[in-house]
Write a protein that holds these residues in place. Structure first.
Motif, PDB file in Angstrom:
ATOM      1  N   VAL A 262      34.828  12.606  18.680  1.00 24.66           N
ATOM      2  CA  VAL A 262      35.136  11.988  17.676  1.00 24.66           C
ATOM      3  C   VAL A 262      34.971  10.461  17.833  1.00 24.66           C
ATOM      4  O   VAL A 262      35.355   9.754  17.179  1.00 24.66           O
ATOM      5  CB  VAL A 262      36.548  12.200  17.049  1.00 24.66           C
ATOM      6  CG1 VAL A 262      36.503  13.591  16.539  1.00 24.66           C
ATOM      7  CG2 VAL A 262      37.753  12.056  18.039  1.00 24.66           C
ATOM      8  N   ARG A 274      31.821  17.475  15.496  1.00 22.07           N
ATOM      9  CA  ARG A 274      33.010  16.911  15.682  1.00 22.07           C
ATOM     10  C   ARG A 274      34.198  17.874  15.821  1.00 22.07           C
ATOM     11  O   ARG A 274      34.034  18.902  14.983  1.00 22.07           O
ATOM     12  CB  ARG A 274      33.427  16.064  14.475  1.00 22.07           C
ATOM     13  CG  ARG A 274      32.582  14.735  14.692  1.00 22.07           C
ATOM     14  CD  ARG A 274      32.562  13.954  13.269  1.00 22.07           C
ATOM     15  NE  ARG A 274      33.916  13.433  12.800  1.00 22.07           N
ATOM     16  CZ  ARG A 274      34.473  12.337  13.040  1.00 22.07           C
ATOM     17  NH1 ARG A 274      33.813  11.514  13.618  1.00 22.07           N
ATOM     18  NH2 ARG A 274      35.761  12.114  12.730  1.00 22.07           N
ATOM     19  N   ILE A 276      37.813  18.644  15.244  1.00 21.00           N
ATOM     20  CA  ILE A 276      39.017  18.106  14.823  1.00 21.00           C
ATOM     21  C   ILE A 276      40.330  19.073  15.266  1.00 21.00           C
ATOM     22  O   ILE A 276      40.150  20.329  14.606  1.00 21.00           O
ATOM     23  CB  ILE A 276      38.868  17.964  13.240  1.00 21.00           C
ATOM     24  CG1 ILE A 276      37.938  17.250  12.733  1.00 21.00           C
ATOM     25  CG2 ILE A 276      40.493  17.089  12.554  1.00 21.00           C
ATOM     26  CD1 ILE A 276      37.648  15.692  13.337  1.00 21.00           C
TER      27      ILE A 276
END
Ligand SMILES: Nc1ncnc2c1ncn2[C@@H]1O[C@H](COP(=O)(O)OP(=O)(O)OP(=O)(O)O)[C@@H](O)[C@H]1O
Ligand code: SF4
Ligand SMILES: [Mg+2]
Length: 335
Positions: A262, A274, A276
């Motif tokens: 990120v 990315r 998360i």
């Protein structure tokens, strides 16, 4: 391996807080730092990176003896700090300086800039005459880019911007020629445009004056740009340590991998995968058994929740030039 002796050599540092609870148990133990070891050599900047609550400030405060570590060893210039008290501790303390997060709180607004720097010399008991002190103070202001030093020196600290104040704090620390500088989130309260200048200045001064710098930040991209080595902390533990370029280009711990994924990249058209993370960092009152990252670990799930991850706490072990605490570290593909 660098053969120069470290200025700071911390081994197995643990910090626990007693937390009062309403229930029957009365007091519970929050383990904020759990077996952290790190070394910093002269002129080197080590960044300790981690999200809020990971134990960064507790590590810094224990090293500075602002709080008592529960256990572990802290050697500064070869002396065991945890065993010092009274005059000896004061003497050892004069070898380290701290830069705080909030330059609006850390400087007295009723003092001029020059008096702030001079005060630093007086408190340290540096026995030189007033003219010499003034000369040193003006030189220090020039060194941190506050010029013309005479003019800036005459201003009150409340008249300065956040970035200028942080430069004053750096000048006041550096004039004492510390062996160790501890900077806890030194730029997080500054405007983004000022951050690079302050961090570049700190790095240049540490290299020039051969100071060991512990730079604490939640921002991996700043650590990448301004540190010589990075230690990633999670729930009071170092989970990965290495040189910035290696760690960013090839993170081996799933947590580091998620943090790296990120980091903003300027090229908008680069497709990035990315990661998360769901959930939150564990409460230090209830650290999960086995690997403390397992409740959030994408790899643990991808591997089908291996028993090893929840039964055994992974130790920080060297893999090439990096150190990683994971039972299933990422492996470089060999062709
Ligand atoms: N005096 C205290 N008593 C009880 N718990 C504490 C105390 N100080 C810190 N903690 C807890 O210890 C953990 C680590 O806190 P610490 O301040 O070291 O983290 P940090 O990484 O510096 O976080 P931040 O990025 O928010 O500054 C947190 O869970 C915090 O709530
Ligand atoms: S030990 Fe298991 S749970 Fe922990 S980081 Fe590695 S893969 Fe994830
Ligand atoms: Mg903190």
């Amino acid at each position: 391996m660098n053969s120069v002796a470290p200025i700071l050599d911390v081994n197995n540092l643990t910090v626990e807080y007693q937390v009062k609870t309403k229930g029957k148990r009365g007091v519970r133990i929050a383990r904020a730092v759990d077996g952290v070891s790190l070394k910093i050599r002269p002129g080197e900047t080590l960044a300790v990176v981690g999200e809020s609550g990971s134990g960064k400030t507790s590590i810094a405060n224990a090293i500075m003896r602002l709080i008592e570590p529960t256990s572990g060893s802290i050697m500064l210039d070869g002396k065991e700090l945890t065993k010092l008290a009274g005059k000896e501790l004061r003497l050892a303390r004069s070898k380290f300086q701290m830069i705080f997060q909030d330059p609006f709180e850390s400087l007295d607004p009723r003092r001029t800039v020059l008096d702030t720097i001079l005060e630093s010399l007086v408190v340290a008991g540096i026995g030189i005459d007033d003219a010499e002190k003034r000369k040193l103070a003006l030189e220090a202001l020039e060194k941190v880019g506050l010029i013309p030093a005479e003019n800036v020196g005459a201003r009150y600290t409340y008249q300065l911007s956040g970035g200028q104040r942080q430069r004053v704090a750096i000048a006041a620390a550096m004039i004492l020629k510390p062996h160790l500088l501890v900077a806890d989130e030194p730029v997080s309260m500054l405007d983004v445009s000022l951050r690079a200048g302050i961090l570049r200045l700190m790095r240049e001064l540490s290299r020039e004056l051969q100071i060991a710098t512990l730079f604490i930040t939640h921002d991996l991209s700043l650590a990448w740009m301004y540190a010589d080595r990075i230690a990633v902390v999670y729930s009071g533990r170092i989970v990965e340590e290495g040189h910035p370029a290696d760690l960013i280009s090839f993170p081996q711990h799933p947590y580091t991998k998620a943090l790296v994924s990120v980091i903003p990249v300027p090229e908008k058209n680069i497709a990035r995968n990315r990661i998360i993370l769901s959930g939150e960092i564990p409460d230090p009152l209830e650290i999960p058994s086995g690997c403390r990252f397992s409740p959030r670990c994408p790899k643990y799930r991808a591997l089908g929740q291996p028993e090893l991850c929840i039964s055994s706490d992974p130790k920080l072990e060297s893999i090439g030039d990096q150190f990683v605490a994971c039972h299933f570290p990422e492996k470089k593909e060999t062709k």
